[in-house]
Scaffold this active site. Structure first.
Site, mmCIF file in Angstrom:
data_model
loop_
_atom_site.group_PDB
_atom_site.id
_atom_site.type_symbol
_atom_site.label_atom_id
_atom_site.label_comp_id
_atom_site.label_asym_id
_atom_site.label_seq_id
_atom_site.Cartn_x
_atom_site.Cartn_y
_atom_site.Cartn_z
ATOM 1 N N ASN A 427 0.837 -1.191 0.000
ATOM 2 C CA ASN A 427 0.000 0.000 0.000
ATOM 3 C C ASN A 427 0.874 1.243 0.000
ATOM 4 O O ASN A 427 1.569 1.519 0.984
ATOM 5 C CB ASN A 427 -0.911 0.027 1.233
ATOM 6 C CG ASN A 427 -1.662 1.348 1.359
ATOM 7 O OD1 ASN A 427 -2.659 1.562 0.700
ATOM 8 N ND2 ASN A 427 -1.151 2.257 2.183
ATOM 9 N N GLU A 428 0.882 1.967 -1.106
ATOM 10 C CA GLU A 428 1.466 3.308 -1.233
ATOM 11 C C GLU A 428 2.976 3.363 -1.065
ATOM 12 O O GLU A 428 3.546 4.450 -0.916
ATOM 13 C CB GLU A 428 0.790 4.294 -0.274
ATOM 14 C CG GLU A 428 -0.676 4.533 -0.621
ATOM 15 C CD GLU A 428 -1.351 5.603 0.237
ATOM 16 O OE1 GLU A 428 -0.715 6.086 1.199
ATOM 17 O OE2 GLU A 428 -2.510 5.938 -0.062
ATOM 18 N N ASP A 429 3.674 2.230 -1.143
ATOM 19 C CA ASP A 429 5.136 2.284 -1.028
ATOM 20 C C ASP A 429 5.780 2.906 -2.260
ATOM 21 O O ASP A 429 6.806 3.581 -2.150
ATOM 22 C CB ASP A 429 5.693 0.885 -0.767
ATOM 23 C CG ASP A 429 5.334 0.381 0.628
ATOM 24 O OD1 ASP A 429 4.691 1.138 1.383
ATOM 25 O OD2 ASP A 429 5.676 -0.758 0.960
ATOM 26 N N SER A 482 -0.393 -0.834 -4.646
ATOM 27 C CA SER A 482 -1.606 -0.020 -4.795
ATOM 28 C C SER A 482 -1.290 1.340 -4.201
ATOM 29 O O SER A 482 -1.001 1.437 -3.006
ATOM 30 C CB SER A 482 -2.784 -0.656 -4.072
ATOM 31 O OG SER A 482 -3.946 0.128 -4.229
ATOM 32 N N HIS A 499 -4.837 6.279 -5.978
ATOM 33 C CA HIS A 499 -5.411 6.720 -4.712
ATOM 34 C C HIS A 499 -5.658 8.214 -4.861
ATOM 35 O O HIS A 499 -4.708 8.982 -5.058
ATOM 36 C CB HIS A 499 -4.468 6.452 -3.541
ATOM 37 C CG HIS A 499 -4.298 5.005 -3.225
ATOM 38 N ND1 HIS A 499 -3.563 4.548 -2.144
ATOM 39 C CD2 HIS A 499 -4.757 3.883 -3.840
ATOM 40 C CE1 HIS A 499 -3.585 3.221 -2.117
ATOM 41 N NE2 HIS A 499 -4.308 2.796 -3.140
#
Length: 850
Positions: A427-429, A482, A499
């Site tokens: 997530n968002e790395d 993501s 996102h």
């Protein structure tokens, strides 16, 4: 050969603080457990969910804790062995059996198995002792051990990146810091000569959907001669085969006209039972069964007509799905107390809310089987993240080995669930890497070289995890992160998922502009709102009598972990509506109305871009988030106690099988390029219909308008007759000037417009559009607002003599559940809302925007 024997090691557990002199053992509260639950049980810490008690329990995460129990030795005969199976130890655990260290762990997510045959006591009870070190302090030791790594993260602190433990325990912008430890999943003693170590099925469905091939695989440990496979549906045997076995056994079943598993609303969710029985001659030694679903899934990433990039949407059994849904965080900071029933209740809220997908976020856990079982049974698709979130993770060799084991073990545990349709690496790395300008050359495919950069975790997301998925779940799509879009910037709206946080975070756009902020698949977006007043009263130390029972109090602010939340909630409120902080109930309502309007706008405008084959410009929207892990003001649309906020209902309406959408746009036409005076201003409404069913519909569209100040109906026309709404698409219906009684009189700002879809004379969709911002509208206080409970107490009828924005029906009785709420009311219409759990004595009240 004796059958496998499984003995739960769940009795007589005790715990104590290991690094405190004079500490004595106390019985645990439950099993599995964690230290906070046990300390709470003995009233040794205050409830961290109440008031500011979270601050007073931080010492727990820096202490060392020990758990111990005793259990009797089983009979272990002949070639049999005894194995202790630890389904989950959180996190740095040293396990000692009868004085001998048998296991040391450093990964919360890896189940462990230890052969203890030679360690068990022959004639006395066995003592099992597990010591849990501080994950927080061990994390900082690792940070200092690897100073060359470029440590950094959003949320929590960097020590979390070094530890394979659920990341949200370090605190997040919606959750408290509760660095817990303990035996968080079951422990069993198993005695066997042979057992089935794993059972899974590779399923291929023909494009025609008329047949399926189910290849059953059983991994066998020990010696046994045969495995009997069976496939059954609702108790009826579909196929069976007995095969010889070495270390593995395989059987292939060809199923004609299979009962296919569908997402909710598109079909049923039949689950086949796949079983494998290990045979020694004719003796049944071990049996394992799993529920599986037969379905065909594809993530469609195809060129689009008239727009750049590629689509990103899921097809299930050849049906394109607009994946409106939610993101999911763990439902409690203390995971062992989330019951199977609570998991089911959460997932049922998702399914009942017209949502098709739930995304298991990468800072939580690989969820309990009960969660995925509920998704399987209720037809909710699952997007499954691996457990990495919002940071630059290190990649030393031992950590990479642990991560590979973690991935393999958890994919094996989850791969039978038909609901899981995608795995994502993190997530968002990648977003974090972009924000810090970390090294990332997508065209460089030399994986070993990635480890030498300042973004070594790329090796995890693009080497380790995809390799594991290719080996274990080759038919399930793997997505590196993501958001992610083919190695392009993660904000690229033309490919992959995005996102969208430029509402609330980022540039703090107006939510009315969500149509300019879309993407091919929006896997996060959101808006905060206060939880139910009942939930606030539950966390205030003195409840309704607490002196901090007001929106800006330090205790209420403490129960909002988002940076800048005061300014951002105030910004979106002040931009959109009249509000005041007092009374608390009306302020809470205002924030929930604002969140509801915001999220409904996103779903409505993005679903408009689901325009049919080749024009799937937006393939899904997952709101951040469905749930909370404690009582808090957050982006959740249902609070910790499963009380829906009003956004839950507006999302439900927008994701209904058939809906009608409207928007207003202002068009300015200056007489020439210089003038500031001679400008024609035209205010138009645009109307479209969204048909998510698989049947083409013929509908009429009726539009009505009212003066918001007088309640007078000023317009009523059928603007489209016998118009076709193709299946599974949104279709434009009409666009024209806001209908006003008198032109060039500025009446647009006081005109409410409603559109209705009728099929064969029956209303099938409804939407009311208001002049915005709402704060400029001179909303009238209704004199005849009615909320009449039906004789059987199963519905309430709402009506008023003037347009009323956002009528919320409320009751003190938590047993009453509304099917819908936050309804816009216009004159001449009665809106009926179903409800459950009410009686004729139930007292209903209303609240609305004024």
């Amino acid at each position: 050969m004796a059958p496998v024997k499984v003995v739960p090691v769940d009795k007589n557990w005790q715990f104590k603080q290991a690094d405190k002199e004079g500490s004595s053992y106390l019985p645990v509260a439950q099993f599995p457990t964690n230290v906070h639950l046990d300390l709470l049980h003995h009233k040794l810490i205050p409830d961290p969910y109440i008031g500011k008690n979270e601050l007073d329990i931080q010492w727990v995460g820096e202490a060392v804790w020990v758990y111990k129990t005793t259990f009797a030795s089983p009979d272990v005969h002949g070639a049999a062995k005894a194995v202790l199976a630890f389904d989950g130890l959180d996190t740095f655990a040293t396990v000692v059996l009868n004085g001998k260290t048998i296991l040391e762990t450093e990964n919360m997510f890896i189940p462990e198995r230890v052969d203890v045959t030679d360690v068990l006591s022959k004639n006395a009870d066995n003592e099992l002792v597990i010591t849990f070190d501080s994950a927080y302090l061990r994390g900082w030791q690792l940070v200092e051990k690897y100073p060359d790594h470029k440590w950094g993260c959003w949320n929590g602190d960097i020590s979390r990146l070094a530890v394979r433990k659920t990341q949200y325990h370090w605190g997040w912008d919606w959750g408290p810091v509760t660095l817990s430890c303990g035996p968080w999943r079951p422990i069993n003693l198993e005695i066997y000569e042979s057992r089935i170590a794993d059972l899974y099925a590779a399923i291929t469905v023909a494009d025609s959907l008329k047949s399926a091939k189910v290849v059953a695989h059983a991994q066998v440990e020990g010696r046994a001669s045969r495995v009997r496979f069976e496939l059954a549906l609702e108790g009826d045997k579909v196929a069976a085969e007995t095969v010889d076995v070495t270390s593995a056994a395989t059987a292939t079943f060809n199923v004609d006209n299979p009962a296919l598993w569908y997402p909710v609303r598109y079909g049923k969710q039949p689950l086949y039972t796949l079983s494998a029985t290990l045979l020694d001659d004719d003796t049944e030694v071990h049996a394992v069964s799993k529920k599986i679903g037969i379905r065909k899934v594809e993530l469609a990433q195809r060129p689009l007509k008239d727009q750049p990039g590629k689509s990103f949407f899921f097809e299930v059994n050849n049906i394109p799905i607009f994946a409106g849904g939610s993101d999911w965080i763990p439902a409690d900071n203390f995971i062992p107390r989330i019951s199977k029933e609570r998991y089911h209740d959460w997932v049922k809220l998702v399914a009942d809310g017209n949502q098709f997908m739930i995304r298991v976020w990468g800072g939580g856990i690989y969820e309990e089987q009960a969660f995925y079982d509920a998704c399987d049974e209720l037809g909710v698709l699952v997007w499954q993240d691996f457990m990495f979130g919002c940071g630059n993770y290190p990649a030393w060799p031992e950590l990479l080995k642990s991560i590979e084991r973690e991935a393999k073990e958890n994919v094996k545990l989850l791969r039978h669930h038909p609901s899981i349709v995608i795995y994502a690496g993190n997530n968002e790395d990648y977003q974090y890497a972009e924000s810090e300008n970390l090294t990332y050359d997508f065209d460089n495919k030399d994986a070993e070289s990635w480890l030498k950069t300042d973004f070594p975790a790329r090796y995890i997301y693009e080497k380790i995890l995809p390799d594991v998925c290719a080996e274990l779940i080759p038919s399930t799509y793997y997505h590196p992160g993501s958001p992610w879009g083919d190695g392009k910037n993660t904000r690229d709206a033309t490919v992959g998922d995005i996102h969208q946080w430029n509402v609330w975070h980022g540039t703090q756009e107006k939510y009315q502009n969500f149509d300019k902020l879309g993407g091919r698949f929006v896997s996060e977006f959101g808006m905060e709102a206060f939880p139910s007043v009942k939930t606030i009263d539950a966390y205030l130390p003195l409840g309704k009598d607490d002196p901090d029972r007001y929106p800006q109090s330090s205790t209420v602010d403490f129960h909002n972990k988002a940076d800048g939340h005061e300014r951002r909630i105030a910004l979106y409120l002040v931009e959109n509506m009249r509000y005041g902080p007092d009374p608390l109930e009306q302020f809470v309502y205002s924030t929930q109305l604002m969140q509801a309007e915001c999220l409904a706008s996103a779903y409505r405008l993005w679903k408009r871009e689901w325009r049919g084959p080749g024009r799937e410009y937006c393939g899904g929207a997952l709101v951040w988030q469905i749930n909370d892990c404690w009582p808090v003001t957050s982006w959740a649309i249902v609070d910790y106690y499963l009380r829906p906020k009003h956004a839950y209902y507006t999302v439900k309406r927008e994701m209904a099988p058939i809906s009608v959408g409207m928007t207003r746009r202002e068009h300015k036409h200056p007489k020439d390029k210089y003038t500031r005076v001679y400008i024609d201003v035209e205010e138009k409404i645009e109307i479209w219909g969204s048909n998510l069913t698989l049947e083409e519909l013929t509908v009429d569209c009726v539009v009505k308008a009212w003066d918001v100040e007088t309640g007078k109906e000023t317009y009523s026309q059928t603007v489209a007759s016998s118009i076709s709404l193709p299946a599974n698409a949104s279709t434009e219906i009409a666009a024209f000037k806001v209908p006003v009684e008198k032109t060039n009189a500025g009446l647009e700002a006081r005109t409410v417009v409603a559109s209705y879809l009728y099929r064969d004379g029956k209303q099938i969709a409804r939407y009311v559009n208001w002049p915005e911002p709402l704060k400029y509208a001179h909303l009238q206080k209704p004199q005849q607002l009615k909320a009449e409970l039906s004789e059987d107490a199963k519905s309430v009828a709402l009506s008023a003599e003037v347009p009323v924005k956002g009528v919320a029906v409320e009751t003190e009785d938590d047993n009453v559940k509304f099917e819908d709420n936050l309804i816009d009311i216009v004159p001449g219409e009665v809106v009926t809302v179903a409800l459950k759990g009410a009686t004729r004595e139930t007292v209903l009240t209303t609240r609305y925007l004024n």
